[in-house]
Design a protein around this motif. Structure first.
Motif, PDB file in Angstrom:
ATOM      1  N   VAL A 104      -6.497   0.407   6.754  1.00 46.15           N
ATOM      2  CA  VAL A 104      -5.401   0.882   6.386  1.00 46.15           C
ATOM      3  C   VAL A 104      -4.338   0.887   8.203  1.00 46.15           C
ATOM      4  CG1 VAL A 104      -3.699   2.098   4.987  1.00 46.15           C
ATOM      5  CG2 VAL A 104      -6.116   0.728   3.809  1.00 46.15           C
ATOM      6  N   GLY A 105      -5.678   2.165   8.472  1.00 45.56           N
ATOM      7  CA  GLY A 105      -4.506   3.105   9.570  1.00 45.56           C
ATOM      8  C   GLY A 105      -4.439   1.725  10.735  1.00 45.56           C
ATOM      9  N   ALA A 106      -5.475   1.386  10.689  1.00 42.66           N
ATOM     10  CA  ALA A 106      -5.921   0.303  12.190  1.00 42.66           C
ATOM     11  C   ALA A 106      -3.933  -0.632  11.990  1.00 42.66           C
ATOM     12  CB  ALA A 106      -7.156  -0.503  11.942  1.00 42.66           C
ATOM     13  N   GLY A 107      -4.600  -1.295  10.968  1.00 46.21           N
ATOM     14  CA  GLY A 107      -3.551  -2.491  10.173  1.00 46.21           C
ATOM     15  C   GLY A 107      -2.201  -1.745  10.943  1.00 46.21           C
ATOM     16  N   LEU A 108      -1.704  -0.510  10.433  1.00 46.54           N
ATOM     17  CA  LEU A 108      -0.535  -0.280  10.084  1.00 46.54           C
ATOM     18  C   LEU A 108       0.203   0.263  11.344  1.00 46.54           C
ATOM     19  CD1 LEU A 108      -0.455   2.324   7.576  1.00 46.54           C
ATOM     20  CD2 LEU A 108       1.007   0.854   7.813  1.00 46.54           C
TER      21      LEU A 108
ATOM     22  N   ALA B  51      -0.018  10.056   7.815  1.00 47.75           N
ATOM     23  CA  ALA B  51       0.898  10.620   6.351  1.00 47.75           C
ATOM     24  C   ALA B  51       0.624   8.976   4.740  1.00 47.75           C
ATOM     25  CB  ALA B  51       1.981  11.534   6.095  1.00 47.75           C
ATOM     26  N   THR B  52       0.728   8.287   5.997  1.00 49.54           N
ATOM     27  CA  THR B  52       1.582   6.985   5.401  1.00 49.54           C
ATOM     28  C   THR B  52       0.257   6.290   5.259  1.00 49.54           C
ATOM     29  OG1 THR B  52       3.205   6.308   6.855  1.00 49.54           O
ATOM     30  CG2 THR B  52       2.607   4.561   5.973  1.00 49.54           C
ATOM     31  N   THR B  53      -1.043   6.075   6.310  1.00 45.86           N
ATOM     32  CA  THR B  53      -2.135   5.826   5.661  1.00 45.86           C
ATOM     33  C   THR B  53      -2.626   6.794   3.927  1.00 45.86           C
ATOM     34  OG1 THR B  53      -2.836   5.201   7.791  1.00 45.86           O
ATOM     35  CG2 THR B  53      -4.706   5.753   6.200  1.00 45.86           C
ATOM     36  N   HIS B  54      -2.499   7.602   4.265  1.00 42.77           N
ATOM     37  CA  HIS B  54      -2.569   7.877   2.637  1.00 42.77           C
ATOM     38  C   HIS B  54      -2.358   7.706   1.992  1.00 42.77           C
ATOM     39  CE1 HIS B  54      -2.078  11.432  -0.062  1.00 42.77           C
ATOM     40  NE2 HIS B  54      -3.626  11.530   0.317  1.00 42.77           N
ATOM     41  N   ARG B  55      -1.130   7.557   1.558  1.00 44.23           N
ATOM     42  CA  ARG B  55      -0.204   7.219   0.502  1.00 44.23           C
ATOM     43  C   ARG B  55      -0.491   5.417   0.182  1.00 44.23           C
ATOM     44  NH1 ARG B  55       4.429   8.756   4.097  1.00 44.23           N
ATOM     45  NH2 ARG B  55       5.193   7.137   4.059  1.00 44.23           N
TER      46      ARG B  55
END
Length: 443
Positions: free
Chosen positions: A309-313, A386-390
């Motif tokens: 998720v983090g890498a994609g964002l 933080a966005t990855t967490h959401r």
């Protein structure tokens, strides 16, 4: 810091609209450059009286409620609205702060804007104040006056105040736009996922800019994309995640795939990067660890899911901003694919092999969506965490787990929830990025 992306204004000024602007570039508008829907000249700065405050907020809000643009303070103009002379204004930090605070305190929702000082080399402390204002998807922006809301919009070279009917139309456009972006993200996701091999578990991340950008898919763009993929591995939090070994194109999009085999389903992960700045990204998240394995279920590894998720964002945000010149906010979405009759379980391999996380297995596709700032995602620091967490927490909740353990809602790292082999790299990255590392465990 975000920047205004406006091709017409960049051509007029001969470069990007950011802190690199020079006095010579701005005075190059003299003589004869005319004001327009995205450009306004002011000989003086705005004062402190009520009418001056209303004028500043009206001009900034008016641009935000239209297509964005520039206010250049310190530039005299003639009766036809054409730049004539560099009069200059005070460009001190105190003056910039006063103007900035005036807008933030009196315009809601706060527009995306900044104030850039451009100093006259012959008059220290004097020069131009460049107020750039981005077009936003959160319009309409209102000026608050005596508990009343006034809605400005720049039309042509004038700022006008909207009637009640036009305000209602603007609000309707905001909510329709949000619905359309959510629907567009789901459409891109489904189209992209359909081209993947059905025997691999993947996380699919999608980003749709609130205000689209644009670039052209051509030979030069593909070549630059190939070179980028050859030298760069998409990753997150100091860990590599996915390298695209084959680069190609589809209709109005660049395509990167994790295997060399053409004319076959996407495998191991892929990306599709659209001309308007939108895009999709996937990477494998299935657990490859033996032990404590339920043969009736397919297993998703929590760490690979979080990293994916983090890498994609971050990968998609860089495409939107740096290739397509999109800015501001974006609608982002994540899901796990594919879903079949065989249930999927969420597992951790930090302690025991394939230790189940959450109380449930799933047979229906989970999804998560939120809104994030593109520049925050590109910066790759607390905003990305933080966005990855959401997003990841919403996926965890489909399995009966309340939230992801590896990262926090405040943008910190819980280091003990990461594999030992990853902890050193994550810690180095966190120190370099100003991200807090917590030694406590969740729960």
């Amino acid at each position: 810091m975000p920047t205004l992306r406006n091709c017409r204004l960049e051509q007029l000024l001969g470069g990007p609209i950011d802190e690199s602007l020079t006095y010579k570039q701005v005075t190059g508008l003299i003589p004869g450059t005319a004001e327009g829907p995205d450009l306004d000249f002011k000989r003086d700065t705005y004062g402190s009286r009520d009418k001056d405050r209303k004028a500043l907020c009206g001009d900034v809000g008016g641009l935000a409620n239209a297509n964005g643009g520039l206010l250049i303070l310190g530039m005299a103009e003639d009766s036809q609205g054409r730049a004539t002379k560099d009069e200059g204004v005070d460009i001190s930090d105190a003056e910039r702060l006063r103007l900035h605070q005036t807008v933030v305190a009196n315009v809601q929702p706060t527009p995306t804007f900044d104030i850039i000082p451009v100093e006259d080399p012959d008059r220290p402390g004097t020069g131009f104040l460049i107020i750039w204002v981005a077009r936003t998807a959160t319009a309409p922006h209102a000026y608050i006056q005596n508990n009343s809301l006034l809605y400005p919009r720049r039309i042509g070279t004038q700022t006008v105040w909207l009637s009640e009917a036009l305000v209602a139309e603007a609000y309707r456009a905001r909510f329709v736009g949000l619905t359309n972006r959510i629907e567009e993200a789901a459409r891109l996701e489904a189209d992209f996922a359909s081209r993947h091999a059905a025997d691999e578990l993947l996380v699919v991340v999608t980003l749709v800019p609130d205000v689209p950008g644009g670039f052209t898919v051509d030979t030069a763009a593909l070549r630059a994309f190939e070179l980028s993929n050859a030298s760069h591995t998409a990753g997150a939090f100091g860990n590599p995640v996915r390298r695209f070994t084959r680069s190609t194109v589809r209709h109005r999009r660049l395509v990167g795939v994790g295997t060399f085999k053409p004319s076959t389903p996407y495998s191991r992960g892929a990306c599709e990067l659209h001309e308007n700045g939108g895009g999709t990204f996937s990477t494998a998240v299935g657990s490859t660890v033996s032990g404590n394995e339920d043969p009736s279920a397919r297993l998703v590894d929590t760490q690979w899911l979080t990293l994916g998720v983090g890498a994609g964002l971050q990968f998609l945000a860089h495409h939107a901003r740096d290739r397509a010149a999109a800015g501001g906010l974006a609608t982002v979405r994540a899901t796990i694919w594919p879903i079949s009759n065989r249930p999927i379980a969420l597992v951790s391999n930090v302690g025991w092999p394939n230790e189940q996380i959450g109380s449930d297995t799933i047979i229906e596709q989970p999804y998560a969506d939120t809104v994030a700032d593109i520049d925050d995602l590109c910066a790759g620091d607390r905003g990305l965490v933080a966005t990855t967490h959401r997003l990841t927490s919403e996926l965890f909740q489909a399995f009966g787990a309340p939230e992801v353990a590896q990262v926090t809602a405040e943008g910190a790292i819980r280091i003990r929830h990461w594999h030992r082999s990853s902890q050193a790299a994550i810690t180095r990255w966190a120190e370099e990025s100003g991200v807090q590392v917590l030694t406590e465990t969740l729960g």
